[in-house]
Motif scaffolding. Sequence first.
Motif, PDB file in Angstrom:
ATOM      1  N   TYR A 177       0.817  -1.218   0.000  1.00  0.00           N
ATOM      2  CA  TYR A 177       0.000   0.000   0.000  1.00  0.00           C
ATOM      3  C   TYR A 177       0.856   1.278   0.000  1.00  0.00           C
ATOM      4  CZ  TYR A 177      -3.551  -3.389   1.039  1.00  0.00           C
ATOM      5  OH  TYR A 177      -4.359  -4.490   0.976  1.00  0.00           O
ATOM      6  N   ASP A 184       4.738   8.890 -10.418  1.00  0.00           N
ATOM      7  CA  ASP A 184       3.858   9.564  -9.450  1.00  0.00           C
ATOM      8  C   ASP A 184       4.712  10.299  -8.417  1.00  0.00           C
ATOM      9  OD1 ASP A 184       1.799   8.444 -10.843  1.00  0.00           O
ATOM     10  OD2 ASP A 184       1.176   7.028  -9.305  1.00  0.00           O
TER      11      ASP A 184
ATOM     12  N   ARG B  13      -4.852   1.913 -11.125  1.00  0.00           N
ATOM     13  CA  ARG B  13      -5.263   0.683 -10.432  1.00  0.00           C
ATOM     14  C   ARG B  13      -5.401   0.965  -8.937  1.00  0.00           C
ATOM     15  NH1 ARG B  13      -2.584  -4.819 -11.970  1.00  0.00           N
ATOM     16  NH2 ARG B  13      -4.634  -5.394 -12.714  1.00  0.00           N
ATOM     17  N   LEU B  15      -5.248  -0.795  -5.380  1.00  0.00           N
ATOM     18  CA  LEU B  15      -4.893  -2.017  -4.641  1.00  0.00           C
ATOM     19  C   LEU B  15      -5.628  -1.998  -3.319  1.00  0.00           C
ATOM     20  CD1 LEU B  15      -1.063  -2.702  -4.825  1.00  0.00           C
ATOM     21  CD2 LEU B  15      -2.903  -4.098  -5.691  1.00  0.00           C
ATOM     22  N   CYS B  16      -6.433  -3.011  -3.080  1.00  0.00           N
ATOM     23  CA  CYS B  16      -7.182  -3.075  -1.823  1.00  0.00           C
ATOM     24  C   CYS B  16      -7.515  -4.528  -1.535  1.00  0.00           C
ATOM     25  CB  CYS B  16      -8.454  -2.243  -1.952  1.00  0.00           C
ATOM     26  SG  CYS B  16      -9.368  -2.132  -0.421  1.00  0.00           S
ATOM     27  N   GLU B  17      -7.597  -4.863  -0.260  1.00  0.00           N
ATOM     28  CA  GLU B  17      -7.891  -6.254   0.095  1.00  0.00           C
ATOM     29  C   GLU B  17      -9.289  -6.656  -0.369  1.00  0.00           C
ATOM     30  OE1 GLU B  17      -7.194  -7.031   4.195  1.00  0.00           O
ATOM     31  OE2 GLU B  17      -5.026  -6.814   3.961  1.00  0.00           O
ATOM     32  N   ARG B  72      -2.033  12.889 -10.967  1.00  0.00           N
ATOM     33  CA  ARG B  72      -1.196  11.761 -10.523  1.00  0.00           C
ATOM     34  C   ARG B  72      -0.938  11.848  -9.019  1.00  0.00           C
ATOM     35  NH1 ARG B  72       2.628   8.743 -13.451  1.00  0.00           N
ATOM     36  NH2 ARG B  72       2.599   8.986 -15.693  1.00  0.00           N
ATOM     37  N   ALA B  76      -1.936   9.373  -5.957  1.00  0.00           N
ATOM     38  CA  ALA B  76      -0.908   8.772  -5.094  1.00  0.00           C
ATOM     39  C   ALA B  76      -1.159   9.079  -3.619  1.00  0.00           C
ATOM     40  CB  ALA B  76       0.473   9.261  -5.504  1.00  0.00           C
ATOM     41  N   THR B  78      -4.026   9.277  -2.207  1.00  0.00           N
ATOM     42  CA  THR B  78      -5.225   8.605  -1.699  1.00  0.00           C
ATOM     43  C   THR B  78      -4.789   7.338  -0.969  1.00  0.00           C
ATOM     44  OG1 THR B  78      -6.338   9.376  -3.688  1.00  0.00           O
ATOM     45  CG2 THR B  78      -7.512   7.740  -2.394  1.00  0.00           C
ATOM     46  N   SER B  79      -4.870   7.373   0.345  1.00  0.00           N
ATOM     47  CA  SER B  79      -4.368   6.218   1.102  1.00  0.00           C
ATOM     48  C   SER B  79      -5.488   5.396   1.736  1.00  0.00           C
ATOM     49  CB  SER B  79      -3.389   6.674   2.177  1.00  0.00           C
ATOM     50  OG  SER B  79      -4.003   7.627   3.009  1.00  0.00           O
ATOM     51  N   VAL B  86      -5.714   1.603   0.981  1.00  0.00           N
ATOM     52  CA  VAL B  86      -5.589   1.381  -0.466  1.00  0.00           C
ATOM     53  C   VAL B  86      -4.291   1.980  -0.998  1.00  0.00           C
ATOM     54  CG1 VAL B  86      -8.077   1.389  -0.955  1.00  0.00           C
ATOM     55  CG2 VAL B  86      -6.809   3.525  -1.058  1.00  0.00           C
ATOM     56  N   ASN B  87      -3.931   1.525  -2.173  1.00  0.00           N
ATOM     57  CA  ASN B  87      -2.817   2.131  -2.905  1.00  0.00           C
ATOM     58  C   ASN B  87      -3.338   2.400  -4.319  1.00  0.00           C
ATOM     59  OD1 ASN B  87      -0.430   2.893  -4.080  1.00  0.00           O
ATOM     60  ND2 ASN B  87       0.555   0.890  -3.929  1.00  0.00           N
ATOM     61  N   VAL B  88      -3.399   3.660  -4.690  1.00  0.00           N
ATOM     62  CA  VAL B  88      -3.864   3.998  -6.037  1.00  0.00           C
ATOM     63  C   VAL B  88      -2.653   4.454  -6.837  1.00  0.00           C
ATOM     64  CG1 VAL B  88      -5.520   5.345  -7.378  1.00  0.00           C
ATOM     65  CG2 VAL B  88      -6.011   4.822  -4.997  1.00  0.00           C
ATOM     66  N   TYR B  89      -2.380   3.768  -7.937  1.00  0.00           N
ATOM     67  CA  TYR B  89      -1.228   4.169  -8.739  1.00  0.00           C
ATOM     68  C   TYR B  89      -1.566   4.206 -10.227  1.00  0.00           C
ATOM     69  CZ  TYR B  89      -0.509  -0.866  -9.456  1.00  0.00           C
ATOM     70  OH  TYR B  89      -0.666  -2.177  -9.765  1.00  0.00           O
ATOM     71  N   THR B  90      -0.814   5.045 -10.935  1.00  0.00           N
ATOM     72  CA  THR B  90      -1.022   5.195 -12.367  1.00  0.00           C
ATOM     73  C   THR B  90      -0.365   4.041 -13.104  1.00  0.00           C
ATOM     74  OG1 THR B  90      -0.762   7.533 -11.934  1.00  0.00           O
ATOM     75  CG2 THR B  90      -0.808   6.884 -14.231  1.00  0.00           C
TER      76      THR B  90
END
Lengths: 238, 108
Positions: A177, A184, B13, B15-17, B72, B76, B78-79, B86-90
């Motif tokens: 995470y 970025d 994308r 990323l989240c459980e 971007r 980035a 947004t946690s 979560v992890n939001v990445y381009t």
Amino acid sequence: MGRFVDLYLEEPENPSEVFRLLSLLGYGMVAVSLPEKLAEKFKDYKKTGGEFGIDVVSRINLTPSSAGELLQKLGGLRKRFELIGVLCGSKQVLRAALRDGRADLVLLPPSKLNLFDDFEAELASNSNTILEICFSHFLGGSEKTVTKAFSMLYGVIGLVKRFGLPLVVSSGAKNVYGVKAPRDLSAFIRLFGLTVEEALATVSKNPKKIVERNRGKLDKSFVGVGVRVLCRKGGEDG
Amino acid sequence: MVKRFRKRYILYRVLCENSLGKDSVRRAIYNSFLKLFGFFGLAQAKLRFIDYDENKNIGILACSHRFLEPVRVSLALTSQIDGKKVNVYTVRVSGTIKSLRELKLKLD
């Protein structure tokens, strides 16, 4: 192998998952920070990283409370780790780290970014020690603390530009995470006034240069700056 | 002559459980951008939520090419979404949506 470098992963929880994501995002080199007593685990990290085409660099982070404590710790650790980062909580520690050639990176907590001013910037311009900005420090804080940190970061980046200092941006991730895409991270630092090239260098050229320099110094053939053993008497290559 | 407004499409994308709803993701992205750049920034960026695949956790955003980097960064930063880490990445940026849609189909 990717061309990007993340110089700060904090003892990742699930290494294979983290390395897989890093490799997907275009990283080719990653520094993992472990406490001194867990240094043995680097072998496992290097092996796991290798499976995903990632070159793992050993790193230790020091958080000394005084300049004396920093100098004392640096002596014993320089030859055991490829990278040494110093988290500076006071001006004395920051100045000692910048003056002493053995520390590679100086990190400042977001609330203390203002410790880096003109004098420190001038010290950094004559030193091998590079300022590191850790992205995770700006995640999850309250609006007030993040705003204050951004405001101080503006000042720091202004000095970096004025003195032409190299800068490193890292994720400081502890798990998947926290891992961020290199572009970025460069976009983040670009918001504070760096050019596209300068911002991309913070996640590629600048960190790579430090690792290559240190690996050269840790090599058996290294004698001193500019002096290297090319061949030993018995025919054994240096 | 006024220069034509150029768009950039961002494939990202999350990323989240657990799987996240489209609305939650949309709200989180807009809020993150608003927090950083305000309403004026949001208006200038012309940020548009185009698509989000809840099964693949992949989505597409559109914005002005001048505001690509701020978008971007807001992704980035947004946690958390709905209290979940979560992890939001381009993943990729493109000038046309077609190429991103093709890539989105290829990604698992």
